[in-house]
Motif scaffolding. Structure first.
Motif, mmCIF file in Angstrom:
data_model
loop_
_atom_site.group_PDB
_atom_site.id
_atom_site.type_symbol
_atom_site.label_atom_id
_atom_site.label_comp_id
_atom_site.label_asym_id
_atom_site.label_seq_id
_atom_site.Cartn_x
_atom_site.Cartn_y
_atom_site.Cartn_z
ATOM 1 N N UNK B 216 0.822 -1.211 0.000
ATOM 2 C CA UNK B 216 0.000 0.000 0.000
ATOM 3 C C UNK B 216 0.855 1.260 0.000
ATOM 4 N N UNK B 217 2.058 1.175 0.573
ATOM 5 C CA UNK B 217 2.915 2.353 0.711
ATOM 6 C C UNK B 217 3.645 2.597 -0.623
ATOM 7 N N UNK B 218 3.506 3.786 -1.224
ATOM 8 C CA UNK B 218 4.143 3.997 -2.538
ATOM 9 C C UNK B 218 5.647 3.778 -2.510
ATOM 10 N N UNK B 219 6.305 4.124 -1.375
ATOM 11 C CA UNK B 219 7.770 4.053 -1.363
ATOM 12 C C UNK B 219 8.280 2.618 -1.337
ATOM 13 N N UNK B 220 7.499 1.681 -0.781
ATOM 14 C CA UNK B 220 7.993 0.308 -0.723
ATOM 15 C C UNK B 220 7.201 -0.608 -1.648
ATOM 16 N N UNK B 221 6.374 -0.003 -2.517
ATOM 17 C CA UNK B 221 5.508 -0.811 -3.362
ATOM 18 C C UNK B 221 6.305 -1.720 -4.290
ATOM 19 N N UNK B 284 14.899 -2.368 -1.130
ATOM 20 C CA UNK B 284 15.183 -1.419 -2.203
ATOM 21 C C UNK B 284 14.781 -0.031 -1.741
ATOM 22 N N UNK B 285 15.442 0.959 -2.325
ATOM 23 C CA UNK B 285 15.133 2.336 -1.967
ATOM 24 C C UNK B 285 14.153 2.925 -2.970
ATOM 25 N N UNK B 286 13.341 3.886 -2.522
ATOM 26 C CA UNK B 286 12.420 4.509 -3.470
ATOM 27 C C UNK B 286 13.192 5.247 -4.556
#
Lengths: 208, 316
Positions: B216-221, B284-286
């Motif tokens: 759900x979180x865009x940064x860890x999607x 992984x990083x955003x």
């Protein structure tokens, strides 16, 4: 005592990779290691598309994520605010790679050749491997140090000197009259990934 | 290569660290199981000994895998000189104390001496100290990854809980494995297996919540997508979901004999190791987005079936 920082003017940068090459020539980094690198990005939809280059290097943050996670204190900010690695006490646990939001660190196990396997190693490469080992060493993370040796001669880092568009400006953030302080204030300077809270000292000027 | 240039996927920690996290977790889990069973009464004493027996050697071997991953092993002692600076430094102290306590427990209770056999008070006191540092070791493996703030897939509260439950479950499985190999059908071992069913169900719930939150979180999607549908999906669905959770769950629920208990424990232990690997590799990083521009790796054009094998796995 200073607080060195850099400003990269995205309006001037046209992504020629001169800084990448200058960094590799000056620091003798092996293949696949880019202390300075360039990302290419896009914005907009089909007829109105713009491409933009984004030069990236170690941001020499005020509150660096790599220093926070280092178990030995091998990576630290020196008196000039530059993030450096003491390779004598580094254990090579690679935890700092996970702490750096910019991917500025590169692990080097050995000096690989630029040429296909089987070809003899050139004398230049032998020299570069020796120079790299003396400066950074193997088995430890390596990264940009704002060209510490060039700064000791009073010169600016090699990527700044090489930039043909003069998009990179190096200077002292503590000095309110310096060019970079002026540019950050007057041209809406911003930093990358501010949400991580590392307070980088490399600022960018907006492309438009 | 392109992912590395964009600063996305972590490539530095691989199988060696996964094995270290697994062995440290499972060893501490087995030790904690043994100590708790020892508190429950004299009829559990033999199984408790097997649990305690697994603690010291697994964590020690796990630590050797960590040392093998270090770039400069000759400097490893320096980690202990600055406690409190980082989770690796704190974890080193936790694991060192755990190794010392579990070694004393092992040597003076099981082999070669058995002086603690009759000294219940002393053994339980040692057990409590070992329990604290054993639980510390189990949680630490999650906190180590959770402290990496730039990697949003790891820095959630659910990861230490997931690793703790998985460590306890694999520790119990190691205890069941040892007990089933040593003696014939025992109701006590089956009771332990029934408790493990509860832990496996908890693991399903926590793992689902962990992956749902990450998705759900865009940064860890992109990490969650890599685990569920991308290059790591084989490891996740076959290794973690099927081998690590479903097969042991079904076997423990249906069969009550020695041979099937050994099979279930082996599947579960393998699943625990693969879970650590999947979580590590998905870190992984955003992407570096700035000034309205998206600096993502250029997605490769879809290749025909025959050439799809040429695409390097795990390329986001």
């Amino acid at each position: 005592m200073a607080r060195y920082g850099m400003v990269i003017d995205l309006k001037r940068c046209y992504g020629c990779y001169s800084c990448v090459m200058a960094c590799k020539v000056k620091n003798h980094t092996p293949p696949g290691v880019f202390w300075a690198r360039i990302l290419k990005g896009e914005a907009g939809k089909y007829p109105n598309v713009v491409r933009q280059a984004l030069p990236i290097l170690c941001m020499h943050c005020e509150d660096p994520g790599c220093v926070k996670v280092c178990p030995t204190g091998a990576t630290y900010l020196d008196e000039d605010g530059v993030c450096v690695i003491d390779t004598d006490i580094c254990v090579g646990c690679k935890y700092c790679f996970m702490g750096c939001p910019y991917g500025a660190r590169y692990a080097v196990e050995e000096w690989g050749s630029y040429f296909p396997e089987g070809l003899p190693v050139t004398p230049l490469e032998e020299f570069q491997a020796r120079a790299f080992e003396e400066k950074s060493g193997f088995g430890v993370p390596t990264k940009c140090d704002f060209c510490a040796d060039r700064r000791s001669f009073g010169k600016e880092p090699s990527c700044v000197a090489a930039c043909p568009a003069e998009a990179r400006i190096f200077g002292d953030l503590d000095d309110p009259d310096s060019e970079i302080s002026f540019l950050i204030k007057t041209r809406r300077g911003f930093v990358l990934k501010p949400e991580v809270g590392t307070n980088p000292k490399v600022y960018y000027l907006p492309p438009r | 290569m392109s992912s590395k240039l964009h600063g996305l996927v972590q490539t530095e920690w691989g199988w060696l660290i996964a094995i270290y996290l697994f062995l440290a977790g499972a060893g501490a889990g087995a030790y904690v199981t043994g100590v708790v069973l020892d508190f429950m009464g004299p009829e559990w004493a033999t199984i408790a000994k097997i649990g305690v027996f697994f603690g010291f050697p697994s964590v020690l071997i796990g630590t050797l895998f960590l040392l093998a991953d270090l770039g400069k092993v000759q400097n490893a002692w320096r980690v202990a000189t600055k406690p409190g600076t980082s989770w690796i430094a704190r974890g080193t102290i936790i694991i060192s104390v755990f190794l010392i306590v579990s070694f004393i427990h092992l040597v003076f209770w099981i082999f070669p001496f058995s002086g603690l056999e009759n000294a219940d008070g002393l053994r339980h006191l040692l057990g409590i100290v070992g329990l604290i540092f054993g639980i510390g070791t189990m949680v630490y493996t999650g906190l180590l990854l959770g402290d990496a703030i730039p990697i949003p897939f790891w820095s959630t509260v659910l990861l230490p809980i997931l690793f703790f439950v998985s460590a306890l479950s694999t520790g119990i499985m190691a205890t069941i494995l040892g007990s089933s190999l040593l003696f014939q059908d025992s109701d006590l071992v089956h009771g332990l297996a029934r408790f493990d069913i509860l832990l496996l169900v908890m693991e399903i719930v926590i793992l689902s919540a962990f992956l749902h939150g990450a998705h759900r979180l865009p940064s860890s999607q992109h990490s969650a997508k890599e685990v569920l549908f991308g290059g790591l999906s084989r490891f996740f669905w076959m290794g973690v979901a099927l081998c690590g959770i479903l097969i042991p769950l079904l076997i423990d629920a249906i069969f009550h004999n020695n041979f099937m208990a050994i099979v279930a424990a082996l599947f579960g232990l393998a699943g625990g190791l693969i879970l650590r690997y999947v979580v590590l590799k998905a870190g992984a990083m955003p992407p570096m987005d700035a000034a309205g521009f998206s600096f993502r790796p250029v997605s490769k054009p879809k290749l025909p079936m025959a050439a799809r094998g040429m695409v390097p796995p795990g390329n986001l």
